[in-house]
Scaffold this motif. Structure first.
Motif, PDB file in Angstrom:
ATOM      1  N   ASP A 103       0.820  -1.210   0.000  1.00 31.07           N
ATOM      2  CA  ASP A 103       0.000   0.000   0.000  1.00 31.07           C
ATOM      3  C   ASP A 103       0.857   1.264   0.000  1.00 31.07           C
ATOM      4  OD1 ASP A 103       0.889  -0.718   2.527  1.00 31.07           O
ATOM      5  OD2 ASP A 103      -0.882   0.049   3.566  1.00 31.07           O
ATOM      6  N   PHE A 104       1.961   1.246   0.770  1.00 30.16           N
ATOM      7  CA  PHE A 104       2.838   2.414   0.810  1.00 30.16           C
ATOM      8  C   PHE A 104       3.617   2.570  -0.496  1.00 30.16           C
ATOM      9  CE2 PHE A 104       2.546   1.781   5.529  1.00 30.16           C
ATOM     10  CZ  PHE A 104       1.896   2.983   5.770  1.00 30.16           C
ATOM     11  N   VAL A 105       3.974   1.469  -1.134  1.00 33.28           N
ATOM     12  CA  VAL A 105       4.626   1.538  -2.442  1.00 33.28           C
ATOM     13  C   VAL A 105       3.678   2.179  -3.451  1.00 33.28           C
ATOM     14  CG1 VAL A 105       5.462   0.155  -4.388  1.00 33.28           C
ATOM     15  CG2 VAL A 105       6.211  -0.393  -2.070  1.00 33.28           C
ATOM     16  N   HIS A 106       2.414   1.796  -3.372  1.00 28.72           N
ATOM     17  CA  HIS A 106       1.404   2.363  -4.271  1.00 28.72           C
ATOM     18  C   HIS A 106       1.217   3.858  -3.994  1.00 28.72           C
ATOM     19  CE1 HIS A 106      -2.170   2.388  -6.818  1.00 28.72           C
ATOM     20  NE2 HIS A 106      -2.838   3.001  -5.857  1.00 28.72           N
ATOM     21  N   ARG A 107       1.306   4.236  -2.723  1.00 23.49           N
ATOM     22  CA  ARG A 107       1.077   5.634  -2.347  1.00 23.49           C
ATOM     23  C   ARG A 107       2.302   6.492  -2.617  1.00 23.49           C
ATOM     24  NH1 ARG A 107      -0.367   6.862   3.784  1.00 23.49           N
ATOM     25  NH2 ARG A 107      -1.805   5.131   3.335  1.00 23.49           N
ATOM     26  N   TYR A 108       3.500   5.964  -2.371  1.00 23.57           N
ATOM     27  CA  TYR A 108       4.721   6.751  -2.514  1.00 23.57           C
ATOM     28  C   TYR A 108       5.564   6.236  -3.681  1.00 23.57           C
ATOM     29  CZ  TYR A 108       3.289   8.417   2.084  1.00 23.57           C
ATOM     30  OH  TYR A 108       2.576   8.959   3.121  1.00 23.57           O
ATOM     31  N   SER A 109       6.471   5.317  -3.419  1.00 19.53           N
ATOM     32  CA  SER A 109       7.294   4.750  -4.487  1.00 19.53           C
ATOM     33  C   SER A 109       7.842   3.409  -4.035  1.00 19.53           C
ATOM     34  CB  SER A 109       8.455   5.691  -4.836  1.00 19.53           C
ATOM     35  OG  SER A 109       9.424   5.706  -3.786  1.00 19.53           O
ATOM     36  N   GLU A 110       8.381   2.665  -4.986  1.00 18.61           N
ATOM     37  CA  GLU A 110       8.945   1.351  -4.671  1.00 18.61           C
ATOM     38  C   GLU A 110      10.144   1.470  -3.747  1.00 18.61           C
ATOM     39  OE1 GLU A 110      10.539  -2.645  -7.064  1.00 18.61           O
ATOM     40  OE2 GLU A 110       9.590  -0.993  -8.141  1.00 18.61           O
ATOM     41  N   GLU A 111      10.859   2.596  -3.842  1.00 20.34           N
ATOM     42  CA  GLU A 111      12.048   2.784  -3.010  1.00 20.34           C
ATOM     43  C   GLU A 111      11.697   3.187  -1.580  1.00 20.34           C
ATOM     44  OE1 GLU A 111      11.627   4.202  -6.010  1.00 20.34           O
ATOM     45  OE2 GLU A 111      12.887   2.749  -7.102  1.00 20.34           O
ATOM     46  N   THR A 112      10.724   4.089  -1.418  1.00 20.47           N
ATOM     47  CA  THR A 112      10.429   4.622  -0.085  1.00 20.47           C
ATOM     48  C   THR A 112       9.301   3.882   0.632  1.00 20.47           C
ATOM     49  OG1 THR A 112       8.874   6.268  -1.003  1.00 20.47           O
ATOM     50  CG2 THR A 112      11.190   6.917  -0.806  1.00 20.47           C
ATOM     51  N   GLY A 113       8.449   3.170  -0.106  1.00 16.22           N
ATOM     52  CA  GLY A 113       7.331   2.467   0.504  1.00 16.22           C
ATOM     53  C   GLY A 113       7.706   1.582   1.680  1.00 16.22           C
ATOM     54  N   PRO A 114       8.756   0.734   1.538  1.00 16.44           N
ATOM     55  CA  PRO A 114       9.135  -0.132   2.657  1.00 16.44           C
ATOM     56  C   PRO A 114       9.533   0.630   3.913  1.00 16.44           C
ATOM     57  CG  PRO A 114      10.070  -0.964   0.615  1.00 16.44           C
ATOM     58  CD  PRO A 114       9.475   0.380   0.298  1.00 16.44           C
ATOM     59  N   PHE A 115      10.093   1.827   3.770  1.00 20.79           N
ATOM     60  CA  PHE A 115      10.470   2.606   4.947  1.00 20.79           C
ATOM     61  C   PHE A 115       9.236   3.066   5.724  1.00 20.79           C
ATOM     62  CE2 PHE A 115      14.159   3.243   2.093  1.00 20.79           C
ATOM     63  CZ  PHE A 115      15.150   2.732   2.910  1.00 20.79           C
ATOM     64  N   TYR A 116       8.181   3.433   5.001  1.00 25.35           N
ATOM     65  CA  TYR A 116       6.934   3.813   5.664  1.00 25.35           C
ATOM     66  C   TYR A 116       6.324   2.596   6.361  1.00 25.35           C
ATOM     67  CZ  TYR A 116       6.936   8.395   3.442  1.00 25.35           C
ATOM     68  OH  TYR A 116       7.255   9.674   3.068  1.00 25.35           O
ATOM     69  N   ALA A 117       6.440   1.441   5.713  1.00 28.18           N
ATOM     70  CA  ALA A 117       5.920   0.214   6.323  1.00 28.18           C
ATOM     71  C   ALA A 117       6.675  -0.107   7.610  1.00 28.18           C
ATOM     72  CB  ALA A 117       6.039  -0.950   5.341  1.00 28.18           C
ATOM     73  N   LEU A 118       7.985   0.067   7.591  1.00 30.43           N
ATOM     74  CA  LEU A 118       8.787  -0.158   8.794  1.00 30.43           C
ATOM     75  C   LEU A 118       8.417   0.829   9.895  1.00 30.43           C
ATOM     76  CD1 LEU A 118      12.312  -0.880   7.250  1.00 30.43           C
ATOM     77  CD2 LEU A 118      10.978  -2.451   8.669  1.00 30.43           C
ATOM     78  N   SER A 119       8.157   2.087   9.516  1.00 29.97           N
ATOM     79  CA  SER A 119       7.788   3.093  10.505  1.00 29.97           C
ATOM     80  C   SER A 119       6.492   2.710  11.204  1.00 29.97           C
ATOM     81  CB  SER A 119       7.646   4.462   9.828  1.00 29.97           C
ATOM     82  OG  SER A 119       7.310   5.458  10.771  1.00 29.97           O
ATOM     83  N   GLU A 120       5.500   2.260  10.432  1.00 28.21           N
ATOM     84  CA  GLU A 120       4.240   1.839  11.044  1.00 28.21           C
ATOM     85  C   GLU A 120       4.437   0.573  11.872  1.00 28.21           C
ATOM     86  OE1 GLU A 120       0.480  -0.170   9.229  1.00 28.21           O
ATOM     87  OE2 GLU A 120       0.263   1.990   8.945  1.00 28.21           O
ATOM     88  N   LEU A 121       5.267  -0.330  11.370  1.00 26.99           N
ATOM     89  CA  LEU A 121       5.546  -1.561  12.101  1.00 26.99           C
ATOM     90  C   LEU A 121       6.203  -1.265  13.439  1.00 26.99           C
ATOM     91  CD1 LEU A 121       5.477  -4.649  12.043  1.00 26.99           C
ATOM     92  CD2 LEU A 121       7.648  -4.626  10.829  1.00 26.99           C
TER      93      LEU A 121
END
Length: 247
Positions: A103-121
């Protein structure tokens, strides 16, 4: 089976046993293994050899990814980190990073999406007295509200202007009807609308036009859909379409 109270730490093991043991008619039938009565479902799983390595956790996440949204998967991942006795959490993250961050990759980018996922995690792990560092995952420092999306109002207004010209008369009527209910407030005016139509009648296009209209005014609009596929079709879409307006 009778309804029983099962601790969160035992739910995973209970499910594993239910999927693998046949002929059981009660939860108590799950604990005897080869004549030995195990005290917990986890112990029963160990005796059956179901907890060799992390393969069962990989299987759990793969199975959940078929039905659950990424936000649900992150909750599951945090629970696994707390209760699952995972041998290699970084490997678990690496192998399932795509589904956990989709979902974050879709919202932001393939590069930054995982970082947002880690932040929520990281926020989810705090509920269990953990954080990214304690479970050996990369630490991130994102000072942002993950649930308040940021859009360029002028760009959104431009998209709305382009879309509204492509709508037929009935679609345009629906869009302006909803916008009138949002911005011309009257107590007796309906606030709940249901848009129906067969596949291919551009319902998603109408929803997107509404989102562009609200965001183009500088307001917040979040699309919430009942299925994973439907949510990904809309900008910033999330699961449970209604519009949530924040002035």
């Amino acid at each position: 089976m009778p309804v029983v109270s099962v601790q969160d730490s035992e739910r995973f093991y209970l499910r594993m046993l239910l999927l693998r043991k046949t002929g059981v008619i009660s939860f108590n039938d799950l604990k005897p293994i080869d004549g030995t009565l195990c005290e917990t479902f986890q112990e029963a799983c160990k005796v059956l050899g179901l907890l060799d390595g992390d393969q069962h956790w990989h299987g759990t996440l793969l199975e959940a990814a078929r039905m659950q949204m990424p936000s649900d998967l992150r909750i599951l991942f945090a629970i696994i980190c707390d209760f699952g006795e995972v041998e290699n959490i970084p490997d678990l993250w690496t192998q399932h990073k795509q589904s956990l961050s989709e979902d974050f990759v879709h919202r932001y980018s393939e590069e930054t999406g995982p970082f947002y996922a880690l932040s929520e995690l990281n926020e989810l792990l705090k509920s269990y007295g953990l954080n990214l560092r304690k479970v050996n995952l990369p630490t991130v420092d994102l000072q942002c509200d993950l649930f308040r999306l940021s859009y360029d109002a002028m760009e959104e207004q431009s998209k709305f202007n382009a879309n509204i010209e492509k709508l037929n008369s009935e679609q345009r009527f629906a869009v302006y009807k909803v916008l009138h209910a949002i911005y011309e407030y009257h107590t007796d005016m309906p606030k709940c609308f249901f848009l129906d139509g067969p596949a291919g009648t551009s319902k998603t296009f109408v929803y997107s036009t509404l989102l562009y209209a609200v965001r183009g005014k500088g307001d917040q609009a979040i699309a919430v859909a009942s299925t994973r596929i439907a949510a990904t079709l809309l900008s910033g879409g999330r699961m449970p379409f209604y519009l949530s307006i924040d002035f």
